[in-house]
Write a protein that holds these residues in place. Structure first.
Motif, PDB file in Angstrom:
ATOM      1  N   HIS A 128       0.814  -1.204   0.000  1.00 23.04           N
ATOM      2  CA  HIS A 128       0.000   0.000   0.000  1.00 23.04           C
ATOM      3  C   HIS A 128       0.856   1.267   0.000  1.00 23.04           C
ATOM      4  O   HIS A 128       2.069   1.226   0.205  1.00 23.04           O
ATOM      5  N   THR A 129       0.202   2.394  -0.193  1.00 30.25           N
ATOM      6  CA  THR A 129       0.911   3.660  -0.379  1.00 30.25           C
ATOM      7  C   THR A 129       1.775   4.020   0.829  1.00 30.25           C
ATOM      8  O   THR A 129       2.846   4.604   0.663  1.00 30.25           O
ATOM      9  N   ALA A 130       1.331   3.701   2.030  1.00 30.90           N
ATOM     10  CA  ALA A 130       2.124   4.026   3.216  1.00 30.90           C
ATOM     11  C   ALA A 130       3.463   3.296   3.200  1.00 30.90           C
ATOM     12  O   ALA A 130       4.459   3.799   3.741  1.00 30.90           O
ATOM     13  N   GLN A 131       3.506   2.110   2.589  1.00 30.66           N
ATOM     14  CA  GLN A 131       4.741   1.341   2.500  1.00 30.66           C
ATOM     15  C   GLN A 131       5.598   1.779   1.318  1.00 30.66           C
ATOM     16  O   GLN A 131       6.755   1.391   1.206  1.00 30.66           O
ATOM     17  N   ALA A 132       5.021   2.599   0.447  1.00 29.72           N
ATOM     18  CA  ALA A 132       5.701   2.995  -0.792  1.00 29.72           C
ATOM     19  C   ALA A 132       6.259   4.409  -0.728  1.00 29.72           C
ATOM     20  O   ALA A 132       6.716   4.942  -1.737  1.00 29.72           O
ATOM     21  N   ALA A 133       6.258   5.013   0.459  1.00 25.11           N
ATOM     22  CA  ALA A 133       6.582   6.431   0.575  1.00 25.11           C
ATOM     23  C   ALA A 133       7.983   6.766   0.083  1.00 25.11           C
ATOM     24  O   ALA A 133       8.221   7.869  -0.417  1.00 25.11           O
ATOM     25  N   GLU A 134       8.913   5.843   0.209  1.00 26.70           N
ATOM     26  CA  GLU A 134      10.304   6.136  -0.145  1.00 26.70           C
ATOM     27  C   GLU A 134      10.647   5.791  -1.585  1.00 26.70           C
ATOM     28  O   GLU A 134      11.781   6.010  -2.024  1.00 26.70           O
ATOM     29  N   LEU A 135       9.701   5.288  -2.351  1.00 27.52           N
ATOM     30  CA  LEU A 135      10.016   4.847  -3.709  1.00 27.52           C
ATOM     31  C   LEU A 135      10.314   6.032  -4.622  1.00 27.52           C
ATOM     32  O   LEU A 135       9.560   7.004  -4.664  1.00 27.52           O
ATOM     33  N   TYR A 162      -3.393  -4.420 -11.969  1.00 24.16           N
ATOM     34  CA  TYR A 162      -1.968  -4.215 -11.697  1.00 24.16           C
ATOM     35  C   TYR A 162      -1.532  -2.810 -12.105  1.00 24.16           C
ATOM     36  O   TYR A 162      -0.869  -2.101 -11.333  1.00 24.16           O
ATOM     37  N   ALA A 163      -1.885  -2.391 -13.317  1.00 18.93           N
ATOM     38  CA  ALA A 163      -1.454  -1.080 -13.818  1.00 18.93           C
ATOM     39  C   ALA A 163      -1.993   0.039 -12.938  1.00 18.93           C
ATOM     40  O   ALA A 163      -1.286   1.016 -12.647  1.00 18.93           O
ATOM     41  N   PHE A 164      -3.249  -0.103 -12.506  1.00 21.39           N
ATOM     42  CA  PHE A 164      -3.824   0.922 -11.639  1.00 21.39           C
ATOM     43  C   PHE A 164      -3.150   0.922 -10.274  1.00 21.39           C
ATOM     44  O   PHE A 164      -2.819   1.986  -9.726  1.00 21.39           O
ATOM     45  N   HIS A 165      -2.948  -0.249  -9.693  1.00 22.47           N
ATOM     46  CA  HIS A 165      -2.357  -0.318  -8.353  1.00 22.47           C
ATOM     47  C   HIS A 165      -0.935   0.235  -8.369  1.00 22.47           C
ATOM     48  O   HIS A 165      -0.530   0.962  -7.443  1.00 22.47           O
ATOM     49  N   LEU A 166      -0.171  -0.061  -9.412  1.00 24.91           N
ATOM     50  CA  LEU A 166       1.174   0.496  -9.541  1.00 24.91           C
ATOM     51  C   LEU A 166       1.109   2.018  -9.559  1.00 24.91           C
ATOM     52  O   LEU A 166       1.864   2.697  -8.852  1.00 24.91           O
ATOM     53  N   LEU A 203      -3.438   0.322 -20.875  1.00 27.38           N
ATOM     54  CA  LEU A 203      -3.312   0.110 -19.436  1.00 27.38           C
ATOM     55  C   LEU A 203      -2.638   1.285 -18.731  1.00 27.38           C
ATOM     56  O   LEU A 203      -3.039   1.660 -17.622  1.00 27.38           O
ATOM     57  N   PHE A 204      -1.614   1.847 -19.349  1.00 32.74           N
ATOM     58  CA  PHE A 204      -0.766   2.789 -18.627  1.00 32.74           C
ATOM     59  C   PHE A 204      -0.963   4.255 -19.006  1.00 32.74           C
ATOM     60  O   PHE A 204      -0.677   5.140 -18.193  1.00 32.74           O
ATOM     61  N   ALA A 205      -1.428   4.541 -20.208  1.00 31.24           N
ATOM     62  CA  ALA A 205      -1.535   5.931 -20.649  1.00 31.24           C
ATOM     63  C   ALA A 205      -2.413   6.797 -19.745  1.00 31.24           C
ATOM     64  O   ALA A 205      -2.140   8.000 -19.596  1.00 31.24           O
ATOM     65  N   PRO A 206      -3.489   6.273 -19.111  1.00 29.73           N
ATOM     66  CA  PRO A 206      -4.276   7.142 -18.239  1.00 29.73           C
ATOM     67  C   PRO A 206      -3.498   7.735 -17.068  1.00 29.73           C
ATOM     68  O   PRO A 206      -3.823   8.824 -16.599  1.00 29.73           O
ATOM     69  N   ASN A 207      -2.469   7.050 -16.602  1.00 30.89           N
ATOM     70  CA  ASN A 207      -1.738   7.499 -15.415  1.00 30.89           C
ATOM     71  C   ASN A 207      -0.248   7.739 -15.638  1.00 30.89           C
ATOM     72  O   ASN A 207       0.438   8.223 -14.718  1.00 30.89           O
ATOM     73  N   PHE A 208       0.261   7.420 -16.823  1.00 33.50           N
ATOM     74  CA  PHE A 208       1.686   7.574 -17.095  1.00 33.50           C
ATOM     75  C   PHE A 208       1.903   8.217 -18.464  1.00 33.50           C
ATOM     76  O   PHE A 208       1.132   7.981 -19.396  1.00 33.50           O
ATOM     77  N   GLU A 209       2.967   9.003 -18.565  1.00 33.55           N
ATOM     78  CA  GLU A 209       3.482   9.397 -19.869  1.00 33.55           C
ATOM     79  C   GLU A 209       4.337   8.232 -20.377  1.00 33.55           C
ATOM     80  O   GLU A 209       5.284   7.819 -19.711  1.00 33.55           O
ATOM     81  N   LEU A 210       3.999   7.746 -21.553  1.00 30.59           N
ATOM     82  CA  LEU A 210       4.630   6.546 -22.102  1.00 30.59           C
ATOM     83  C   LEU A 210       5.523   6.907 -23.281  1.00 30.59           C
ATOM     84  O   LEU A 210       5.122   7.663 -24.161  1.00 30.59           O
ATOM     85  N   GLY A 244     -10.854  -3.116  -9.047  1.00 25.79           N
ATOM     86  CA  GLY A 244     -10.499  -4.129  -8.070  1.00 25.79           C
ATOM     87  C   GLY A 244     -10.157  -3.587  -6.697  1.00 25.79           C
ATOM     88  O   GLY A 244      -9.761  -4.309  -5.806  1.00 25.79           O
ATOM     89  N   GLU A 245     -10.234  -2.237  -6.521  1.00 23.52           N
ATOM     90  CA  GLU A 245      -9.843  -1.675  -5.234  1.00 23.52           C
ATOM     91  C   GLU A 245     -11.046  -1.665  -4.283  1.00 23.52           C
ATOM     92  O   GLU A 245     -12.164  -1.532  -4.701  1.00 23.52           O
TER      93      GLU A 245
END
Length: 218
Positions: free
Chosen positions: A110-117, A137-141, A178-185, A217-218
């Motif tokens: 979860h996001t709290a565990q991902a703070a340092e990424l 997967y793409a959304f959760h990432l 999968l990725f274009a909605p949230n990432f520049e590809l 799926g969330e």
């Protein structure tokens, strides 16, 4: 995710996807990605990939997430140096040098565990998942990462057996969907097909905008 199939592959030693050396495309493209020096790199569904050791050698702390405890134990056994073990939420974890390996379900991270990424690298996560799970997967990432976070993705098209897997065939249109909605590809490279008809493509991803709170799926 196809949990039973993934675990059985490690139990049976059916890990033809594992490479005995760091991926040449990682070595070629990572230095141009613009990831922060010494920033922590997330490697989802990491297996026992030597790409993690290469990233660590470049000065990056590495956080690998993996479902199979066998993969993690093999990675540790093949490495050098003392190992510390601990728990973190739903994960059993170990650290060897600057590499942390968390054993558990990616979707429980979860996001709290991902703070340092600061960056991510996906060579075998997306293509290890069946079609029904890839959107989740793409959304959760995306949900885990702060805006501006950069990553490298290697996708695969199987020109001979596109319905088989894992690894599964994921074409360019699906990657963009999968990725274009949230990432520049940016498509960096498409490699010549390997023996068996598998053809890899290398993508640069940059996280757009703010994190979202809900999704598939969330």
């Amino acid at each position: 995710m196809a949990t039973d199939e993934w675990l059985s592959r490690w139990e049976d030693g059916r890990i033809g996807f594992h490479r005995s050396a760091p991926h040449a495309s990682l070595q070629r493209h990572w230095p141009t990605l613009g990831a922060p020096p010494r920033g922590k790199v997330l490697v989802p569904l990491c297996g026992k990939s030597l790409d993690m050791r290469w990233l660590a050698e470049q000065g990056h702390p590495v956080l690998g997430l993996e479902l199979s405890s066998l993969a993690i134990e093999q990675f540790i056994a093949e490495g050098e140096g003392p190992v510390s073990r601990y728990t973190q939420g739903d994960f059993t974890c170990c650290r060897q040098g600057s590499i942390e390996l968390w054993c558990g379900d990616f979707f429980h991270f979860h996001t709290a565990q991902a703070a340092e990424l600061a960056a991510f690298y996906d060579r075998a996560a997306l293509i290890a998942l069946p079609e029904a799970t890839r959107q989740r997967y793409a959304f959760h990432l995306a949900q885990l990462l702060l805006p501006g976070t950069r990553g490298l993705l290697i996708s695969l098209v199987d020109t001979q057996s596109p319905e088989g897997g894992p690894p599964y065939s994921v074409d360019h249109d699906e990657v963009e969907r999968l990725f274009a909605p949230n990432f520049e590809l940016t498509l960096l490279e498409t490699l010549p097909p390997e023996a068996g008809g598998k053809q890899e493509s290398v993508w640069s991803l940059v996280r757009r905008g703010p994190r979202q709170d809900t999704g598939p799926g969330e």
